[in-house]
Design an enzyme around this catalytic site. Structure first.
Site, PDB file in Angstrom:
ATOM      1  N   THR A  76      45.224  45.649  38.256  1.00 29.55           N
ATOM      2  CA  THR A  76      45.127  47.115  38.308  1.00 29.55           C
ATOM      3  C   THR A  76      46.297  47.731  37.555  1.00 29.55           C
ATOM      4  O   THR A  76      46.120  48.625  36.712  1.00 29.55           O
ATOM      5  CB  THR A  76      45.130  47.607  39.776  1.00 29.55           C
ATOM      6  OG1 THR A  76      44.014  47.018  40.450  1.00 29.55           O
ATOM      7  CG2 THR A  76      45.035  49.117  39.858  1.00 29.55           C
ATOM      8  N   ASN A 155      33.057  41.701  36.851  1.00 26.73           N
ATOM      9  CA  ASN A 155      33.314  41.196  38.196  1.00 26.73           C
ATOM     10  C   ASN A 155      32.077  41.185  39.078  1.00 26.73           C
ATOM     11  O   ASN A 155      31.961  40.382  39.987  1.00 26.73           O
ATOM     12  CB  ASN A 155      34.434  42.009  38.856  1.00 26.73           C
ATOM     13  CG  ASN A 155      34.280  43.493  38.669  1.00 26.73           C
ATOM     14  OD1 ASN A 155      34.243  43.994  37.541  1.00 26.73           O
ATOM     15  ND2 ASN A 155      34.153  44.226  39.757  1.00 26.73           N
ATOM     16  N   SER A 203      45.035  38.547  36.518  1.00 34.38           N
ATOM     17  CA  SER A 203      45.651  38.585  37.838  1.00 34.38           C
ATOM     18  C   SER A 203      45.655  37.210  38.491  1.00 34.38           C
ATOM     19  O   SER A 203      44.688  36.455  38.367  1.00 34.38           O
ATOM     20  CB  SER A 203      44.845  39.563  38.697  1.00 34.38           C
ATOM     21  OG  SER A 203      45.464  39.758  39.942  1.00 34.38           O
ATOM     22  N   HIS A 205      45.549  36.362  41.742  1.00 35.59           N
ATOM     23  CA  HIS A 205      44.732  36.087  42.931  1.00 35.59           C
ATOM     24  C   HIS A 205      43.246  35.916  42.629  1.00 35.59           C
ATOM     25  O   HIS A 205      42.459  35.630  43.532  1.00 35.59           O
ATOM     26  CB  HIS A 205      44.959  37.152  44.015  1.00 35.59           C
ATOM     27  CG  HIS A 205      44.247  38.450  43.816  1.00 35.59           C
ATOM     28  ND1 HIS A 205      43.045  38.743  44.427  1.00 35.59           N
ATOM     29  CD2 HIS A 205      44.559  39.550  43.100  1.00 35.59           C
ATOM     30  CE1 HIS A 205      42.668  39.969  44.109  1.00 35.59           C
ATOM     31  NE2 HIS A 205      43.573  40.483  43.288  1.00 35.59           N
ATOM     32  N   CYS A 331      31.444  51.286  49.256  1.00 35.00           N
ATOM     33  CA  CYS A 331      31.779  52.340  50.202  1.00 35.00           C
ATOM     34  C   CYS A 331      32.883  53.203  49.621  1.00 35.00           C
ATOM     35  O   CYS A 331      33.966  52.705  49.327  1.00 35.00           O
ATOM     36  CB  CYS A 331      32.254  51.746  51.515  1.00 35.00           C
ATOM     37  SG  CYS A 331      30.939  50.954  52.417  1.00 35.00           S
TER      38      CYS A 331
END
Ligand SMILES: *Cc1c(COP(=O)(O)O)cnc(C)c1O
Length: 398
Positions: A76, A155, A203, A205, A331
């Site tokens: 990000t 993704n 990234s 992770h 959401c």
């Protein structure tokens, strides 16, 4: 079949940290606590040496020069640094940026901020398979276009963009190309230099490293790309990103890169076989199931399937979320929105809500895939049995 505890098929959201990565990080919390910027004592030197080794491991994975790797807190931040950093640095040349409608929110939201700051953004459509339309890109580039931002692999769908062709188009027009390669690095071969990508975010992770550490590749040669830092204070990372380096995190990231470098091919082959087993079983046993996105240009461990009139969240409740998956619903604070990625491919909002993303990982087993197949087949059929809409559809009334 033995009941498993919990099955994790949400590896695109985050991956478990590889135990070999955790082992490598461990000493840097207590035994070797130095700040990599401390030049006056061995604690600092040891930390700096560890950071340098990681930088080399990561650079090797993406065929870069270690000096082209800028450490950040994650993809990000890398996306933000690339987009905002280029916008500020190249403001005199122009203010136009091109991106895709199916980008990650980190890119889309950074672009939205640029618009507020007076920039102009073109959001390109994708085709029904989720692929960039190359002629549209070519036509969209203007003399004042300073950056094209196109993700390497999506993704949600795993769709891989034709980066080589995109690179050639950007090169022809002389504009910079940035790619969010968070889902691609460590999973498929990624070589920004050879592809014409000048800035690339990724990234730890998402590749079996720890959370909270990422990198931005910034090309140093042909061209030498400059970006305006977005965090000031101390001039770390060649002035591009200040702040004390997360030494244990960076060590873990390096180890994760080293493992990916050696295991990528075998991991990909094993996971592609499991993914294909899952996918073909679901498509065969469940009627009106279809793949979202290109099947051909796709990451080996991902599939995204729409099960007509079976809302994904409801299906997941039938197996009590025992299989951890993502749905095509996102959401927001106010409501449940259909995925912008799936609707951008021409799917309806209903189709997005009935889509599920299966993202396998290094620790996924064959037994887990077999259990998942049964859970999904049963779940979809249970939801459809209770659905008046499905009944009407079957009777030809829709
Ligand atoms: C996960 C992800 C990000 C965000 O990465 P963080 O390191 O969690 O900030 C950005 N882009 C893509 C494509 C991702 O999958």
């Amino acid at each position: 079949m033995k009941e498993p505890e919990l099955i994790y098929l949400d590896n695109n959201a985050t991956t478990p940290c590889d135990p070999r990565v955790v082992d490598a990080m461990w000493p840097y919390f207590y035994e070797k606590p130095g700040n990599a910027a401390s030049r006056s004592h061995p604690y600092g030197w040891v930390a700096e040496e560890a950071v340098q080794q990681s930088r080399e491991q990561i650079a090797r994975l993406v065929s870069a020069d270690p000096r082209e790797i800028v450490f950040t807190s994650g993809a990000t931040e890398s996306d933000n640094l690339a987009i905002k950093g280029v916008f500020e640095m190249y403001r005199r040349k122009g203010k136009h940026i091109i991106t895709l409608k199916t980008e990650h929110k980190a890119v889309l939201d950074a672009c939205a901020k640029i618009e507020k700051l007076g920039g102009e953004i073109t959001y390109l459509d994708v085709d029904q398979e989720g692929l960039v339309k190359l002629e549209l890109l070519d036509e969209a580039i203007r003399p004042d276009t300073i950056l094209v931002a196109i993700m390497w692999a999506n993704n949600e769908t795993g769709v891989i963009q034709p980066m080589q062709e995109i690179g050639a188009i950007c090169d022809k027009h002389g504009c910079l190309l940035m790619s969010d390669a968070t889902q691609a690095v460590g999973k498929i071969p990624v070589n920004p230099k050879a592809t014409g990508v000048h800035l690339m975010a990724f990234s730890a992770h998402k590749m079996y490293g720890p959370k909270g550490v990422g990198a931005l590749y910034v090309s140093r040669r042909q061209p030498r790309v400059k970006i305006t830092p977005q965090i000031d204070g101390g001039g770390h990372e060649q002035g591009m990103r200040s702040g004390t380096l997360n030494v244990p995190g960076i060590v873990g990231f390096g180890k994760a890169a080293e493992i990916a470098f050696s295991d990528m091919q075998s991991d990909a082959a094993r996971l592609a076989a499991l993914r294909d087993q899952l996918e073909s079983a679901l498509l065969k046993r469940i009627e009106d199931a279809s793949i979202n996105g290109s099947r051909k240009h796709r990451l080996p461990h991902v599939c995204n399937i729409a099960f007509k009139y079976a809302e994904a969240e409801s299906v997941m409740m039938t197996f009590n979320q025992k299989v951890a998956l993502s749905s095509g619903s996102a959401c927001t604070s106010a409501s449940v929105e259909p995925s912008h990625v799936i609707t951008a491919m021409g799917r309806t909002s209903d189709e997005a809500h009935s889509s599920m993303r299966f993202s396998l990982g290094r620790f996924t087993t064959k037994e887990e895939i077999e259990y998942t197949i049964e859970a999904i087949v049963k779940g979809v059929s249970q939801i459809r049995d209770r659905s008046p809409v499905w009944e009407m559809y079957k009777e030809g009334l829709l």
